[in-house]
Design a protein around this motif. Structure first.
Motif, mmCIF file in Angstrom:
data_model
loop_
_atom_site.group_PDB
_atom_site.id
_atom_site.type_symbol
_atom_site.label_atom_id
_atom_site.label_comp_id
_atom_site.label_asym_id
_atom_site.label_seq_id
_atom_site.Cartn_x
_atom_site.Cartn_y
_atom_site.Cartn_z
ATOM 1 N N PRO A 43 0.798 -1.164 0.055
ATOM 2 C CA PRO A 43 -0.104 0.081 -0.066
ATOM 3 C C PRO A 43 1.057 1.159 0.001
ATOM 4 C CG PRO A 43 0.287 -0.823 2.239
ATOM 5 C CD PRO A 43 0.848 -1.925 1.136
ATOM 6 N N ALA A 44 0.353 2.401 -0.643
ATOM 7 C CA ALA A 44 0.758 3.814 -0.132
ATOM 8 C C ALA A 44 1.218 3.943 1.205
ATOM 9 C CB ALA A 44 -0.003 4.657 -0.842
ATOM 10 N N LEU A 45 2.295 4.369 1.552
ATOM 11 C CA LEU A 45 2.574 4.816 3.059
ATOM 12 C C LEU A 45 3.310 6.144 3.079
ATOM 13 C CD1 LEU A 45 4.424 1.253 3.795
ATOM 14 C CD2 LEU A 45 2.235 1.957 4.549
ATOM 15 N N GLN A 46 3.159 6.463 4.340
ATOM 16 C CA GLN A 46 3.727 8.044 4.556
ATOM 17 C C GLN A 46 5.464 7.948 4.818
ATOM 18 O OE1 GLN A 46 3.435 10.381 8.566
ATOM 19 N NE2 GLN A 46 1.537 10.887 7.523
ATOM 20 N N LEU A 47 6.070 8.805 4.286
ATOM 21 C CA LEU A 47 7.414 8.885 4.346
ATOM 22 C C LEU A 47 7.525 10.167 5.083
ATOM 23 C CD1 LEU A 47 9.900 7.570 3.409
ATOM 24 C CD2 LEU A 47 10.039 9.085 1.432
ATOM 25 N N LYS A 48 8.095 9.978 6.216
ATOM 26 C CA LYS A 48 8.647 11.012 6.989
ATOM 27 C C LYS A 48 10.046 11.611 6.307
ATOM 28 C CE LYS A 48 6.234 10.384 11.160
ATOM 29 N NZ LYS A 48 6.401 10.196 12.916
ATOM 30 N N GLU A 103 6.600 4.887 7.231
ATOM 31 C CA GLU A 103 5.658 4.638 8.313
ATOM 32 C C GLU A 103 5.731 3.320 8.937
ATOM 33 O OE1 GLU A 103 0.586 4.001 8.027
ATOM 34 O OE2 GLU A 103 1.838 5.280 6.477
ATOM 35 N N GLY A 104 5.818 3.312 10.100
ATOM 36 C CA GLY A 104 6.023 2.252 10.998
ATOM 37 C C GLY A 104 7.451 1.574 11.117
ATOM 38 N N ARG A 105 8.262 2.389 10.644
ATOM 39 C CA ARG A 105 9.819 1.850 10.586
ATOM 40 C C ARG A 105 10.560 2.874 11.489
ATOM 41 N NH1 ARG A 105 10.495 -1.673 6.288
ATOM 42 N NH2 ARG A 105 8.768 -2.797 6.019
ATOM 43 N N LYS A 106 11.789 2.604 11.813
ATOM 44 C CA LYS A 106 12.781 3.404 12.463
ATOM 45 C C LYS A 106 13.309 4.381 11.234
ATOM 46 C CE LYS A 106 16.886 0.635 11.883
ATOM 47 N NZ LYS A 106 17.912 -0.022 12.812
ATOM 48 N N ARG A 107 13.820 5.639 11.699
ATOM 49 C CA ARG A 107 14.384 6.467 10.916
ATOM 50 C C ARG A 107 16.000 6.074 10.208
ATOM 51 N NH1 ARG A 107 15.087 12.016 14.112
ATOM 52 N NH2 ARG A 107 16.321 12.616 12.454
ATOM 53 N N MET A 108 16.142 6.356 9.077
ATOM 54 C CA MET A 108 17.273 5.677 8.612
ATOM 55 C C MET A 108 17.818 6.805 7.188
ATOM 56 S SD MET A 108 15.772 2.655 6.381
ATOM 57 C CE MET A 108 14.876 1.838 7.941
ATOM 58 N N SER A 109 19.366 6.464 7.041
ATOM 59 C CA SER A 109 19.663 7.080 5.741
ATOM 60 C C SER A 109 18.749 6.717 4.553
ATOM 61 C CB SER A 109 21.302 6.864 5.715
ATOM 62 O OG SER A 109 21.295 5.556 5.090
ATOM 63 N N ALA A 110 18.856 7.793 3.515
ATOM 64 C CA ALA A 110 18.090 7.446 2.369
ATOM 65 C C ALA A 110 18.882 6.059 1.522
ATOM 66 C CB ALA A 110 18.237 8.598 1.411
ATOM 67 N N ARG A 111 20.287 6.033 1.771
ATOM 68 C CA ARG A 111 20.750 4.789 1.334
ATOM 69 C C ARG A 111 20.279 3.558 1.774
ATOM 70 N NH1 ARG A 111 27.118 4.203 0.775
ATOM 71 N NH2 ARG A 111 27.208 2.122 -0.384
ATOM 72 N N ASP A 112 19.993 3.495 3.107
ATOM 73 C CA ASP A 112 19.644 2.312 3.710
ATOM 74 C C ASP A 112 17.952 1.992 3.288
ATOM 75 O OD1 ASP A 112 22.045 1.686 4.741
ATOM 76 O OD2 ASP A 112 21.467 2.691 6.595
ATOM 77 N N PHE A 113 17.404 3.163 3.126
ATOM 78 C CA PHE A 113 15.946 3.216 2.738
ATOM 79 C C PHE A 113 15.793 2.428 1.532
ATOM 80 C CE2 PHE A 113 12.771 5.368 0.468
ATOM 81 C CZ PHE A 113 11.546 4.496 1.009
#
Length: 317
Positions: free
Chosen positions: A246-251, A294-304
């Motif tokens: 599904p579409a998810l929110q990205l902080k 959404e629902g995950r920990k914050r991370m670098s864009a590279r890891d994401f």
């Protein structure tokens, strides 16, 4: 010596309260702390007191927590305070309260007035690209941050400052200015400098919805917004559905402007998705460097990008 009632709720006032309680360089007495009622906090809604209350009780200072301060006029008169010091209290003080202290009410406001009156001056200063901000010690009146200026204390805004970092810098800066202002009040030399209303700006109370990223705006504006709203209220966009997910929110926690980059005609388009996450804006390109799905920990864009497919050509909502 001045008898002081401290009115505050937000953590930005803690260093100033600490300075008043420590009596280092002054002999003023804090006769009471007035703060907001305890509030439910977190998922479990645990009833939690403001930190200023915790600190006051530890120092043996009486604490008042009225639901509406306008209903506690007699109690406040009973404190026999010379000055009310107000820092992020959270309620408007009516004239009946402003008139109680013998020498007046001082407010410590987190901007260089008359710029950025209102509820979110710290975020506003970064969002608007200001080179400096500061704290203003002001005489309170019934208006919203419209009282006469007693003492401004400026500070430069570093290009890396987020809203949270600048909040802490201003909190640490405030005690010096407050103690200088109180000394002038005690000596009868405190000035009253009228504000120039024509130069005033207003910063509204922020809600989470204000952090929604509008990709049609220039990259420079969005980079400032992301810095300003970190950590509150945060900034976000919507990552489109991928592979049945599904579409998810990205902080978006951190981002920078890509110098001299050419934007795609469609704002929000992902231009690169390998070790960098580049997004086209109304003008220019933004490099999202730290994100949180959404629902995950914050991370670098590279890891994401290693953990979830985000393809060039996708359009972020």
């Amino acid at each position: 010596m001045l008898r002081i009632a401290f009115l505050g709720t937000g953590d930005i006032g803690l260093p100033s309260l600490e300075a008043l309680l420590s009596k280092q360089g002054h002999d003023h007495e804090v006769v009471a702390v007035v703060t907001q009622p305890d509030k439910p906090v977190g998922r479990k809604q645990v009833l939690t007191p403001p930190e200023v209350k915790v600190r006051a009780l530890a120092a043996g200072v009486p604490v008042l927590q009225p639901e509406r301060i306008r209903n506690e006029v007699e109690k406040l008169k009973g404190l026999q305070a010379d000055v009310f010091v107000v820092i992020a209290y959270g309620q408007i003080l009516p004239r009946t309260v402003l008139e109680i202290p013998r020498l007046g009410c001082l407010n410590v406001h987190a901007s260089l007035l008359p710029r950025h009156r209102g509820a979110s001056p710290i975020q506003a200063a970064i969002r608007e690209g200001d080179a400096e901000t500061g704290v203003t010690i002001m005489w309170m009146d019934e208006g919203l941050d419209t009282g006469d200026i007693l003492l401004p204390v400026p500070i430069a805004i570093d290009p890396s400052d987020t809203g949270g970092v600048l909040h802490d810098k201003l909190a640490a800066l405030a005690p010096e200015g407050l103690l200088r202002a109180l000394a002038m009040v005690e000596q009868g030399t405190a000035p009253r400098i009228k504000q120039n209303d024509a130069l005033s700006t207003h910063s509204r109370k922020l809600e989470r919805v204000h952090g929604k990223l509008d990709w049609t705006r220039p990259a420079k504006e969005l980079a400032l917004l992301i810095r300003a709203y970190n950590p509150w209220p945060g900034t976000y966009c919507l990552l489109p559905a991928v592979g049945g997910a599904p579409a998810l929110q990205l902080k978006v926690h951190q981002a920078g402007v890509v110098p001299d980059a050419e934007a795609c005609p469609t704002p929000g388009t992902i231009l690169r998705a390998d070790d960098h996450l580049l997004v086209s804006c109304g003008q220019g390109v933004l490099d999202l460097t730290e994100v949180q799905l959404e629902g995950r920990k914050r991370m670098s864009a590279r890891d994401f990008l290693q953990g979830r497919a985000a393809e060039v050509g996708m359009v972020l909502a």
